[in-house]
Design an enzyme around this catalytic site. Structure first.
Site, PDB file in Angstrom:
ATOM      1  N   GLU A 154      67.239  87.862 -54.732  1.00  0.00           N
ATOM      2  CA  GLU A 154      67.614  87.389 -56.059  1.00  0.00           C
ATOM      3  C   GLU A 154      67.035  86.000 -56.319  1.00  0.00           C
ATOM      4  O   GLU A 154      66.954  85.173 -55.410  1.00  0.00           O
ATOM      5  CB  GLU A 154      69.138  87.282 -56.168  1.00  0.00           C
ATOM      6  CG  GLU A 154      69.832  88.582 -55.855  1.00  0.00           C
ATOM      7  CD  GLU A 154      71.272  88.640 -56.379  1.00  0.00           C
ATOM      8  OE1 GLU A 154      71.900  89.665 -56.178  1.00  0.00           O
ATOM      9  OE2 GLU A 154      71.738  87.657 -56.984  1.00  0.00           O
ATOM     10  N   CYS A 187      66.673  78.838 -59.168  1.00  0.00           N
ATOM     11  CA  CYS A 187      67.384  78.852 -57.891  1.00  0.00           C
ATOM     12  C   CYS A 187      66.701  79.916 -57.039  1.00  0.00           C
ATOM     13  O   CYS A 187      66.746  81.098 -57.369  1.00  0.00           O
ATOM     14  CB  CYS A 187      68.852  79.186 -58.157  1.00  0.00           C
ATOM     15  SG  CYS A 187      69.799  79.305 -56.635  1.00  0.00           S
ATOM     16  N   CYS A 209      71.463  86.236 -45.010  1.00  0.00           N
ATOM     17  CA  CYS A 209      71.645  84.932 -44.374  1.00  0.00           C
ATOM     18  C   CYS A 209      72.473  85.108 -43.103  1.00  0.00           C
ATOM     19  O   CYS A 209      73.460  85.836 -43.111  1.00  0.00           O
ATOM     20  CB  CYS A 209      72.370  83.983 -45.331  1.00  0.00           C
ATOM     21  SG  CYS A 209      72.578  82.308 -44.661  1.00  0.00           S
ATOM     22  N   CYS A 219      78.968  81.781 -43.688  1.00  0.00           N
ATOM     23  CA  CYS A 219      80.002  80.904 -44.254  1.00  0.00           C
ATOM     24  C   CYS A 219      81.026  81.810 -44.931  1.00  0.00           C
ATOM     25  O   CYS A 219      80.650  82.737 -45.657  1.00  0.00           O
ATOM     26  CB  CYS A 219      79.391  79.954 -45.286  1.00  0.00           C
ATOM     27  SG  CYS A 219      78.109  78.907 -44.596  1.00  0.00           S
ATOM     28  N   CYS A 235      81.024  82.689 -48.863  1.00  0.00           N
ATOM     29  CA  CYS A 235      79.734  82.976 -49.514  1.00  0.00           C
ATOM     30  C   CYS A 235      79.370  84.461 -49.409  1.00  0.00           C
ATOM     31  O   CYS A 235      79.386  85.036 -48.316  1.00  0.00           O
ATOM     32  CB  CYS A 235      78.645  82.126 -48.866  1.00  0.00           C
ATOM     33  SG  CYS A 235      77.001  82.446 -49.534  1.00  0.00           S
ATOM     34  N   CYS A 260      76.414  80.035 -57.670  1.00  0.00           N
ATOM     35  CA  CYS A 260      76.334  79.635 -56.263  1.00  0.00           C
ATOM     36  C   CYS A 260      77.244  80.503 -55.412  1.00  0.00           C
ATOM     37  O   CYS A 260      78.433  80.644 -55.707  1.00  0.00           O
ATOM     38  CB  CYS A 260      76.821  78.200 -56.081  1.00  0.00           C
ATOM     39  SG  CYS A 260      75.959  77.024 -57.056  1.00  0.00           S
TER      40      CYS A 260
HETATM   41  N1  SAH Z   1      72.190  77.935 -47.027  1.00  0.00           N
HETATM   42  C1  SAH Z   1      72.136  76.840 -47.938  1.00  0.00           C
HETATM   43  C2  SAH Z   1      72.017  77.287 -49.394  1.00  0.00           C
HETATM   44  C3  SAH Z   1      73.255  78.018 -49.837  1.00  0.00           C
HETATM   45  S1  SAH Z   1      73.670  78.237 -51.526  1.00  0.00           S
HETATM   46  C4  SAH Z   1      73.354  75.956 -47.754  1.00  0.00           C
HETATM   47  O1  SAH Z   1      74.279  76.372 -47.083  1.00  0.00           O
HETATM   48  O2  SAH Z   1      73.371  74.861 -48.279  1.00  0.00           O
HETATM   49  C5  SAH Z   1      73.943  76.705 -52.225  1.00  0.00           C
HETATM   50  C6  SAH Z   1      75.373  76.177 -52.238  1.00  0.00           C
HETATM   51  O3  SAH Z   1      76.348  77.106 -52.744  1.00  0.00           O
HETATM   52  C7  SAH Z   1      75.832  75.800 -50.840  1.00  0.00           C
HETATM   53  O4  SAH Z   1      76.386  74.525 -50.870  1.00  0.00           O
HETATM   54  C8  SAH Z   1      76.860  76.843 -50.568  1.00  0.00           C
HETATM   55  O5  SAH Z   1      77.760  76.462 -49.572  1.00  0.00           O
HETATM   56  C9  SAH Z   1      77.490  77.017 -51.922  1.00  0.00           C
HETATM   57  N2  SAH Z   1      78.339  78.191 -52.034  1.00  0.00           N
HETATM   58  C10 SAH Z   1      78.342  79.294 -51.244  1.00  0.00           C
HETATM   59  N3  SAH Z   1      79.289  80.154 -51.639  1.00  0.00           N
HETATM   60  C11 SAH Z   1      79.918  79.587 -52.700  1.00  0.00           C
HETATM   61  C12 SAH Z   1      80.974  80.005 -53.567  1.00  0.00           C
HETATM   62  N4  SAH Z   1      81.570  81.190 -53.413  1.00  0.00           N
HETATM   63  N5  SAH Z   1      81.336  79.174 -54.557  1.00  0.00           N
HETATM   64  C13 SAH Z   1      80.708  77.986 -54.739  1.00  0.00           C
HETATM   65  N6  SAH Z   1      79.690  77.556 -53.979  1.00  0.00           N
HETATM   66  C14 SAH Z   1      79.299  78.337 -52.964  1.00  0.00           C
END
Ligand code: SAH
Length: 360
Positions: free
Chosen positions: A107, A120, A127, A131, A134, A346
Site C-alpha cells: 500500500e 506515505c 513487517c 508492534c 499496528c 497510520c
Molecule cells: N516501522 C516504522 C514505520 C511505521 S508506521 C516505525 O515503527 O516507525 C508510522 C507510525 O505509525 C509509527 O510511529 C507507528 O508506530 C505508528 N502506528 C502504528 N500503528 C498505529 C495505530 N494503530 N495508530 C496510530 N499510529 C500507529
C-alpha cells in the site's frame, strides 16, 4: 564432445534477459546503459526524462526512440508496479494497492493539502516488528521492497494526482531500517532523479540497535522520526516486543549521535492510547528523557484496528498531554491522521487484507 560442434541457440538480446529494472538508476547509469546498446549518449537523457518525468511504463512507448530499437528493448523491465486498487477517503487521502511482479500487494497513500502532496510509502511487504497496536505487524513479514518498488509508489501517486509530490514519509508498511540499503538508494533516486528535496522526506523507525548510527553514516538530510511510544522501558516492551533487547536509554543515545553527525533534529513519535500511556506522569517522564535534546514530539492519537481494543484518548486528554509537555519546554505537535475511513491511516495498512479485499 558433441556439444562443442552443435550450433548453440542464439540469444537475440543477451543484454535483456538478466537486467534489473531501470527505475532507480541515475542519469549516468542510464547513459551507460544506452551506450551498451550502441545508442548515442543523449538517449540516456531521454530515457531519464521518460522514466521519471513522463512516468512511462514500457520502453516500447518512448516515442523519441527509433522504432526498431524500441521494439528490441520492449521487454526490458522498467520496474513499475501494477495498480491493483485505488480508494479515496472523504478527506481526500487516496490509498493505492500496488501489485508487485511476484503478485505481492503493498500500500501507498497520497495525502494532499493545498500546499503539499505527501506520499506515505512502504518499505517492506508486511513487517516483522509486531508492534501490538499496528495492523501491518499482525500479518507478519514477507520480504523487503526493492529500490524500484519504493520509487514506483511515488511516481504512481504523482501520476494519479497529476501534481508533483512535495513530501515523502517512510511510514507505510514495514520497518525501513531493516531495508536500509534499498531505502537509502530510493531516497537518493527520489531526490536526484524525481527532484524531491531530502529535507522534505521523513524516515520513521521503531529503532533497531546500531541501525540509526548506520543511517547517520549516509549523511542524509532527511528527518529521522523514532517511534518511541512509551516513556519507560517496561511500557515500551509491552507495546513493542522488539524493544526488549534495546533499552530506551541506548535508543536515545543513538538518536543523540544521529543529531550530532547529521545536524538534523529528531522527531519522537508517541502513540496516544487512552488510560495507558497518556497520563500526566507519562508526559513528565517523557519530558525528563528529552530535556536538552534537539528534538520534537509528534503525538499520534491511536487509529483503531480490529485485533486489539486500545482506545483513542478524548481531545481533552490529548490537549492535556500537549500542555504537560509544553509546560516542560518540549516542542510538540499532534498528528491528525488522514484516510481513517479507508483504513489508510497510520498503523492501518496491511498486506493480507489488501490482497484479498480490495473493496475498502
Ligand atoms: N516501522 C516504522 C514505520 C511505521 S508506521 C516505525 O515503527 O516507525 C508510522 C507510525 O505509525 C509509527 O510511529 C507507528 O508506530 C505508528 N502506528 C502504528 N500503528 C498505529 C495505530 N494503530 N495508530 C496510530 N499510529 C500507529
Amino acid at each position: 564432445m558433441l556439444a562443442k560442434t552443435q550450433p548453440q541457440p542464439i540469444d537475440p538480446s543477451p543484454l535483456l534477459s538478466s537486467e534489473p529494472p531501470l527505475l532507480g538508476s541515475s542519469l549516468d547509469v542510464l547513459t551507460a546503459w544506452v551506450r551498451r546498446h550502441d545508442q548515442p549518449a543523449y538517449r540516456g537523457k531521454q530515457l531519464h526524462q521518460w522514466l521519471y518525468q513522463k512516468g512511462v511504463r514500457s520502453l516500447a512507448d518512448i516515442s523519441v526512440f527509433p522504432k526498431q530499437w524500441r521494439q528490441a528493448i520492449s521487454d526490458v523491465p522498467i520496474g513499475r508496479s501494477e495498480l491493483h486498487h485505488r480508494s479515496e477517503a472523504p478527506d481526500g487521502a487516496v490509498k493505492f494497492l500496488l501489485k508487485l511482479s511476484d503478485d505481492q500487494v503493498i500500500e501507498a497513500v497520497g495525502i494532499p493539502t493545498a500546499k503539499r502532496l505527501t506520499v506515505c510509502v512502504s518499505s517492506q511487504v508486511g513487517c516483522p516488528m509486531a508492534c501490538n497496536f499496528c495492523a501491518t505487524g499482525k500479518g507478519g513479514f514477507i520480504r523487503n521492497l526493492q529500490t524500484h518498488e519504493i520509487v514506483d509508489q511515488v511516481l504512481t501517486v504523482q501520476e494519479d494526482f497529476q501534481r508533483r509530490v512535495s513530501h515523502i514519509v517512510f511510514m507505510g508498511m514495514g520497518e525501513p531500517l531493516l531495508n536500509t540499503d534499498n531505502v537509502v538508494a530510493a531516497i537518493h533516486c527520489l531526490n536526484r532523479d524525481v527532484g524531491i528535496s531530502q529535507r522534505s522526506m521523513t524516515l520513521s523507525t521503531v529503532g533497531i540497535p546500531g541501525r540509526i548510527q548506520q543511517l547517520a553514516e549516509h549523511h542524509l538530510q532527511v528527518t529521522l522520526a523514532v517511534s518511541l511510544h512509551a516513556s519507560n522501558q517496561t511500557q515500551r516492551e509491552q507495546l513493542i516486543p522488539s524493544a526488549r533487547p534495546y533499552p530506551i536509554d541506548a535508543l536515545l543515545d543513538e538518536c543523540r549521535e544521529y543529531v550530532s553527525v547529521t545536524g538534523r533534529r529528531v522527531t519522537f513519535e508517541y502513540i496516544l492510547l487512552a488510560e495507558l500511556n497518556d497520563r500526566p506522569e507519562h508526559a513528565a517522564e517523557l519530558a525528563s528523557h528529552l530535556r536538552g535534546f534537539q528534538s520534537h514530539v509528534n503525538l499520534i492519537p491511536y487509529n483503531p484496528i480490529s485485533e486489539v481494543d486500545y482506545k483513542r484518548p478524548s481531545n481533552k486528554r490529548i490537549q492535556a498531554f500537549v500542555d504537560h509537555l509544553e509546560a516542560r519546554n518540549i516542542a510538540v505537535s499532534v498528528r491528525h491522521s488522514r484516510g481513517l475511513e479507508k483504513d489508510a491511516a497510520c498503523g492501518q495498512l496491511r498486506a493480507s487484507i489488501a490482497a484479498q479485499n480490495p473493496s475498502k
